[in-house]
Design an enzyme around this catalytic site. Structure first.
Site, PDB file in Angstrom:
ATOM      1  N   THR A  12       0.928  -1.188  -0.009  1.00 27.45           N
ATOM      2  CA  THR A  12       0.109  -0.038   0.009  1.00 27.45           C
ATOM      3  C   THR A  12       0.997   1.392  -0.064  1.00 27.45           C
ATOM      4  O   THR A  12       2.019   1.289   0.436  1.00 27.45           O
ATOM      5  CB  THR A  12      -1.128   0.149   1.291  1.00 27.45           C
ATOM      6  OG1 THR A  12      -1.614   1.090   1.138  1.00 27.45           O
ATOM      7  CG2 THR A  12      -0.076   0.154   2.635  1.00 27.45           C
ATOM      8  N   ASN A  13       0.483   2.484  -0.492  1.00 27.80           N
ATOM      9  CA  ASN A  13       0.918   3.704  -0.427  1.00 27.80           C
ATOM     10  C   ASN A  13       0.230   4.420   0.443  1.00 27.80           C
ATOM     11  O   ASN A  13       0.267   5.819   0.662  1.00 27.80           O
ATOM     12  CB  ASN A  13       1.100   4.106  -1.686  1.00 27.80           C
ATOM     13  CG  ASN A  13       2.334   3.428  -2.357  1.00 27.80           C
ATOM     14  OD1 ASN A  13       3.554   3.101  -1.474  1.00 27.80           O
ATOM     15  ND2 ASN A  13       2.376   3.227  -3.563  1.00 27.80           N
ATOM     16  N   ASP A  43      -8.139  -5.217   0.320  1.00 27.62           N
ATOM     17  CA  ASP A  43      -9.145  -4.775  -0.747  1.00 27.62           C
ATOM     18  C   ASP A  43     -10.346  -4.635   0.001  1.00 27.62           C
ATOM     19  O   ASP A  43     -10.984  -5.402   0.594  1.00 27.62           O
ATOM     20  CB  ASP A  43      -9.214  -5.444  -2.329  1.00 27.62           C
ATOM     21  CG  ASP A  43      -9.798  -4.530  -3.273  1.00 27.62           C
ATOM     22  OD1 ASP A  43      -9.456  -3.424  -3.232  1.00 27.62           O
ATOM     23  OD2 ASP A  43     -10.267  -5.302  -4.181  1.00 27.62           O
ATOM     24  N   THR A  44     -11.070  -3.566  -0.509  1.00 24.67           N
ATOM     25  CA  THR A  44     -12.474  -3.385   0.424  1.00 24.67           C
ATOM     26  C   THR A  44     -13.604  -3.029  -0.638  1.00 24.67           C
ATOM     27  O   THR A  44     -13.392  -2.194  -1.497  1.00 24.67           O
ATOM     28  CB  THR A  44     -12.314  -2.201   1.614  1.00 24.67           C
ATOM     29  OG1 THR A  44     -11.393  -2.460   2.488  1.00 24.67           O
ATOM     30  CG2 THR A  44     -13.318  -1.793   2.119  1.00 24.67           C
ATOM     31  N   TYR A  50     -18.048   6.330   1.134  1.00 20.86           N
ATOM     32  CA  TYR A  50     -19.220   5.902   1.567  1.00 20.86           C
ATOM     33  C   TYR A  50     -19.761   6.269   2.892  1.00 20.86           C
ATOM     34  O   TYR A  50     -21.115   6.064   3.234  1.00 20.86           O
ATOM     35  CB  TYR A  50     -19.946   4.600   1.087  1.00 20.86           C
ATOM     36  CG  TYR A  50     -19.536   4.428  -0.505  1.00 20.86           C
ATOM     37  CD1 TYR A  50     -20.389   4.832  -1.552  1.00 20.86           C
ATOM     38  CD2 TYR A  50     -18.373   3.602  -0.884  1.00 20.86           C
ATOM     39  CE1 TYR A  50     -19.991   4.475  -2.795  1.00 20.86           C
ATOM     40  CE2 TYR A  50     -18.116   3.610  -2.136  1.00 20.86           C
ATOM     41  CZ  TYR A  50     -18.810   3.967  -3.081  1.00 20.86           C
ATOM     42  OH  TYR A  50     -18.640   3.639  -4.481  1.00 20.86           O
ATOM     43  N   ASP A  51     -18.904   6.811   3.701  1.00 22.29           N
ATOM     44  CA  ASP A  51     -19.183   6.932   5.155  1.00 22.29           C
ATOM     45  C   ASP A  51     -20.701   7.612   5.583  1.00 22.29           C
ATOM     46  O   ASP A  51     -21.299   7.327   6.427  1.00 22.29           O
ATOM     47  CB  ASP A  51     -18.180   7.632   5.840  1.00 22.29           C
ATOM     48  CG  ASP A  51     -17.062   6.528   6.380  1.00 22.29           C
ATOM     49  OD1 ASP A  51     -17.144   5.396   6.106  1.00 22.29           O
ATOM     50  OD2 ASP A  51     -15.871   6.889   6.607  1.00 22.29           O
ATOM     51  N   HIS A  73     -15.195  -2.959   9.074  1.00 20.05           N
ATOM     52  CA  HIS A  73     -14.880  -4.162   8.089  1.00 20.05           C
ATOM     53  C   HIS A  73     -13.433  -4.291   8.377  1.00 20.05           C
ATOM     54  O   HIS A  73     -12.774  -5.186   8.395  1.00 20.05           O
ATOM     55  CB  HIS A  73     -15.380  -3.873   6.779  1.00 20.05           C
ATOM     56  CG  HIS A  73     -15.039  -2.229   6.519  1.00 20.05           C
ATOM     57  ND1 HIS A  73     -15.650  -1.349   7.205  1.00 20.05           N
ATOM     58  CD2 HIS A  73     -14.390  -1.604   5.323  1.00 20.05           C
ATOM     59  CE1 HIS A  73     -15.491  -0.078   6.591  1.00 20.05           C
ATOM     60  NE2 HIS A  73     -14.606  -0.380   5.490  1.00 20.05           N
TER      61      HIS A  73
HETATM   62  P1  IMP Z   1      -9.742   0.376  -0.363  1.00 20.65           P
HETATM   63  O1  IMP Z   1      -9.661  -1.063  -1.069  1.00 20.65           O
HETATM   64  O2  IMP Z   1      -9.446   0.314   0.852  1.00 20.65           O
HETATM   65  O3  IMP Z   1      -8.835   1.464  -1.308  1.00 20.65           O
HETATM   66  O4  IMP Z   1     -11.374   0.646  -0.718  1.00 20.65           O
HETATM   67  C1  IMP Z   1     -11.821   0.936  -1.913  1.00 20.65           C
HETATM   68  C2  IMP Z   1     -13.174   1.981  -1.646  1.00 20.65           C
HETATM   69  O5  IMP Z   1     -13.993   1.423  -0.955  1.00 20.65           O
HETATM   70  C3  IMP Z   1     -12.648   3.369  -1.325  1.00 20.65           C
HETATM   71  O6  IMP Z   1     -12.059   4.212  -2.182  1.00 20.65           O
HETATM   72  C4  IMP Z   1     -14.109   3.852  -0.648  1.00 20.65           C
HETATM   73  O7  IMP Z   1     -14.886   4.323  -1.739  1.00 20.65           O
HETATM   74  C5  IMP Z   1     -14.577   2.368  -0.261  1.00 20.65           C
HETATM   75  N1  IMP Z   1     -14.190   2.341   1.281  1.00 20.65           N
HETATM   76  C6  IMP Z   1     -13.331   1.724   1.904  1.00 20.65           C
HETATM   77  N2  IMP Z   1     -13.433   1.801   2.938  1.00 20.65           N
HETATM   78  C7  IMP Z   1     -14.302   2.347   3.604  1.00 20.65           C
HETATM   79  C8  IMP Z   1     -14.626   3.092   4.793  1.00 20.65           C
HETATM   80  O8  IMP Z   1     -14.220   2.693   5.853  1.00 20.65           O
HETATM   81  N3  IMP Z   1     -15.831   3.844   4.652  1.00 20.65           N
HETATM   82  C9  IMP Z   1     -16.224   4.534   3.460  1.00 20.65           C
HETATM   83  N4  IMP Z   1     -15.960   3.964   2.236  1.00 20.65           N
HETATM   84  C10 IMP Z   1     -14.816   2.806   2.262  1.00 20.65           C
END
Ligand code: IMP
Length: 193
Positions: free
Chosen positions: A7-8, A68-69, A150-151, A176
């Site tokens: 990650t960066n 990844d989220t 999306y918080d 999460h």
């Molecule tokens: P990432 O994989 O952590 O970079 O998350 C991908 C995308 O999911 C982000 O750009 C946000 O739009 C959304 N996201 C991830 N974590 C959160 C969170 O804790 N709250 C709200 N949106 C989130």
């Protein structure tokens, strides 16, 4: 044990380094001189997390983990899911993404959704994954100004406020990412004793 976090994102790096203190020394990509874009071409969260960690292991030989989220909305068949970051298109803002899901949901009664995080760890070529979820609902209008993504429209089960109205302290206990990290940290703690 030294581990590379693919990650960066400085914030994520600090969070996990603190959790793993005493068990593993965590470094981000910049710290080891990797500045290239890491591929993320899969259509699942698991796939992307594994792809990122495996890429670093294969190319540079480091044991590595990646995350990844995505936000999965029931009435939208799990969208935006793996496309959460750029749901409203390349270069879109968090606000654009939120507006898009609110428009797609319209007056839909079923507002159930969950955030899901997958962490993949590659150690000597072996892959392990750890998953965390938080369930809740998508409200009709944005509320709160903290957090990101999306918080402002996500109210977790058991609360009456959005993630964007909540202190980071509480969010970091129930999110999460926190759930996935806890499983990962527990694994490392047992594994590196
Ligand atoms: P990432 O994989 O952590 O970079 O998350 C991908 C995308 O999911 C982000 O750009 C946000 O739009 C959304 N996201 C991830 N974590 C959160 C969170 O804790 N709250 C709200 N949106 C989130």
């Amino acid at each position: 044990m030294q581990l590379i976090f693919a990650t960066n994102n400085k914030h994520k790096l600090e969070e996990i380094s603190a959790l793993l203190k005493g068990y593993a020394h965590v470094k981000g990509l910049k710290e080891i001189g990797i500045h290239e874009e890491i591929p993320e071409n899969c259509d699942t969260l698991e796939g992307n997390a594994v792809e990122k960690a495996m890429y670093i292991f294969s190319k540079y030989g480091y044991n590595c983990f990646a995350d990844d989220t995505g936000l999965e909305i029931e009435a939208l068949n799990g969208r935006p899911g793996v496309y959460s970051a750029r749901y409203a298109g390349t270069g879109c803002s968090f606000d654009d993404n939120v507006n898009k899901i609110l428009a797609e949901l319209g007056n839909e009664k079923n507002r159930r959704a969950k955030f899901r995080t997958v962490i993949a760890m590659v150690e000597n070529g072996q892959v392990k994954t750890f998953e965390g979820e938080v369930h809740g609902i998508i409200i009709e209008e944005k509320k709160g100004s903290d957090g990101f993504g999306y918080d402002p429209v996500f109210v977790p089960d058991g609360y009456e406020i959005t993630f964007a109205e909540m202190s980071l302290d509480i969010k970091n206990k129930i999110s999460h990412r926190a759930m996935a990290m806890q499983k990962f940290v527990r694994y490392l703690q047992n594994h590196t004793k």
